[in-house]
Design an enzyme around this catalytic site. Structure first.
Site, PDB file in Angstrom:
ATOM      1  N   LYS A   1      78.636  31.498  59.649  1.00 38.59           N
ATOM      2  CA  LYS A   1      77.618  30.495  59.308  1.00 38.59           C
ATOM      3  C   LYS A   1      78.259  29.215  58.756  1.00 38.59           C
ATOM      4  CE  LYS A   1      74.669  33.332  60.845  1.00 38.59           C
ATOM      5  NZ  LYS A   1      73.829  34.350  60.254  1.00 38.59           N
TER       6      LYS A   1
HETATM    7  C1  LIG Z   1      73.048  35.674  60.448  1.00 39.45           C
HETATM    8  C2  LIG Z   1      71.574  35.746  60.465  1.00 39.45           C
HETATM    9  C3  LIG Z   1      70.854  36.525  59.550  1.00 39.45           C
HETATM   10  C4  LIG Z   1      71.502  37.524  58.652  1.00 39.45           C
HETATM   11  O1  LIG Z   1      72.442  37.009  57.810  1.00 39.45           O
HETATM   12  P1  LIG Z   1      73.380  38.030  56.995  1.00 39.45           P
HETATM   13  O2  LIG Z   1      73.893  37.189  55.880  1.00 39.45           O
HETATM   14  O3  LIG Z   1      74.451  38.462  57.958  1.00 39.45           O
HETATM   15  O4  LIG Z   1      72.545  39.154  56.546  1.00 39.45           O
HETATM   16  C5  LIG Z   1      69.480  36.431  59.529  1.00 39.45           C
HETATM   17  N1  LIG Z   1      68.826  35.632  60.395  1.00 39.45           N
HETATM   18  C6  LIG Z   1      69.467  34.890  61.306  1.00 39.45           C
HETATM   19  C7  LIG Z   1      68.677  34.000  62.208  1.00 39.45           C
HETATM   20  C8  LIG Z   1      70.862  34.942  61.392  1.00 39.45           C
HETATM   21  O5  LIG Z   1      71.514  34.247  62.336  1.00 39.45           O
END
Ligand SMILES: *Cc1c(COP(=O)(O)O)cnc(C)c1O
Length: 393
Positions: free
Chosen positions: A191
């Site tokens: 991210k």
């Molecule tokens: C990555 C992601 C999540 C989950 O994030 P984590 O921190 O890995 O739990 C939730 N929603 C979307 C749209 C994502 O891309």
């Protein structure tokens, strides 16, 4: 990762305080400050829903965005047997957290351009059992929060935004963290800002923030670092069923450095996107991503859409051709209703959500991250152009 991240993590290891502590508090304040609407936006009256002017935002750091979504749903009052309206075009976290509570995810189809929930279809998905709405801001493009909020307000429903892709995204200068009643961010490895793993709940509601904080550490009445601090006391009460969802200071230290570097990392993402947009603008086989007016895109992903009627290959073959040219591409995402668990449990057919199902067949996410060199970007452009030209019809 730079030397600054390494130094910050090493400092935590040497401090002797590894788990939830002062760095986590700092990260909560840093993210809340980052998504607070700037004074100019408030003065210009663009700050979404006027409460943003006077109400401070609360941030609660947790172990993942999945944990953030789970606790946000509890905080807004979702219970067993409820329905939660959401988008099928997302990572599976958005659906599974609703199921953790014994509630039912009800999927609303998306807009073709952004793959975000289509507000025009939202009212017909709301029933007397609906308890909340979970929106998603896909790829870094904010969802239509104002339209969705108006519908939610009419039905007295809280809105939670899955903003895992969208920490830097803005709508008319207002950050995504203030568009919904609760916003959830991710600090997963891929991210825009990473802490290795991690997530955050942002909300104006002090009571919801407090509840999320308590639930993130076993439902304890006082956090561990309060108990073990100088002057801390040994007693604590468990007031409700909680979870082990707290963030560590090791993660938070990493995240804090990444936030400081965010401007530089975002500038690089934007530069890469401009190169891609310019290179593919004239290619009839390829549709570049849409950005609505007034939007600052976070550019977590760069999803192109193939005009399959102009190509002799399908999407999978296109990705395979990219792989042969040493370019890694992916698809974000396989819509939730395509996954066997959800398809079989609820009997969803692709045609039930025709836009999501159709767009899914033509999407390809090209590589996009701040570490890409200009040569890397050239390689991607050359490969995509080469495949499109060779398979054009
Ligand atoms: C990555 C992601 C999540 C989950 O994030 P984590 O921190 O890995 O739990 C939730 N929603 C979307 C749209 C994502 O891309």
């Amino acid at each position: 990762m730079t030397q600054a991240e390494e130094d910050a993590v090493t400092a935590v290891l040497r401090s002797g305080w590894l788990t939830t502590g002062p760095r986590v508090k700092e990260l909560e304040a840093a993210v809340a400050a980052y998504v607070t609407p700037p004074a100019e936006a408030v003065a210009a009256g663009t700050a979404d829903r006027a409460r943003a002017e006077t109400t401070p935002l609360h941030g609660v750091a947790v172990s993942s965005c999945t944990a953030a979504l789970h606790l946000a749903l509890i905080a807004v009052g979702v219970k067993e047997g409820d329905e939660v309206v959401t988008s099928p075009y997302t990572f599976v976290s958005t659906g599974e957290t609703i199921l953790y509570l014994g509630a039912r995810p009800v999927f609303v189809d998306v807009e073709a351009g952004t793959k975000n929930m289509d507000p025009a279809l939202l009212p017909s998905a709301i029933t007397p059992k609906t308890r909340a709405i979970v929106t998603v801001s896909m790829a870094g493009h904010p969802c239509r929060a104002a339209e969705i909020a108006a519908i939610a307000h009419h039905h007295k429903l809280p809105v939670i935004e899955d903003a895992a892709h969208s920490l830097t995204a803005r709508v008319w200068d207002v950050p995504v963290g203030t568009q919904a009643d609760v916003t959830c961010f991710s600090f997963y490895a891929t991210k825009g800002v990473t802490a290795g793993e991690g997530g955050m709940v942002i909300t104006k509601r002090a009571d919801w923030a407090e509840r999320v904080r308590r639930l993130s550490l076993h439902g304890l009445s006082a956090a561990a670092w309060g108990r073990y601090d100088a002057g801390g006391w040994w007693e604590y009460d468990v007031t409700e069923l909680g979870y082990k969802y707290n963030m560590t200071d090791i993660q938070a230290a990493l995240g804090l450095v990444q936030i400081k570097r965010l401007h530089e990392m975002q500038a690089r993402r934007h530069a890469i996107v401009s190169r891609y947009d310019a290179a593919f603008a004239g290619r009839p086989e390829i549709q570049t991503p849409t950005t609505r007016p007034g939007i600052d895109h976070a550019w977590h992903l760069y999803p192109i859409r193939l005009h399959l009627d102009r190509l002799r290959v399908n999407r999978s073959q296109f990705i395979d051709e990219l792989r042969k040219r040493n370019i890694g591409a992916s698809v974000h995402f396989i819509p939730i209703h395509f996954h066997p668990f959800y398809r079989d449990k609820y009997g969803y057919k692709p045609e039930d959500l025709p836009v999501a199902s159709g767009e899914y067949q033509r999407l390809v996410s090209l590589p996009l991250n701040p570490r890409m060199s200009d040569a890397d970007v050239n390689d991607v452009i050359e490969a995509v152009t080469d495949i499109a030209v060779a398979n054009s019809r």
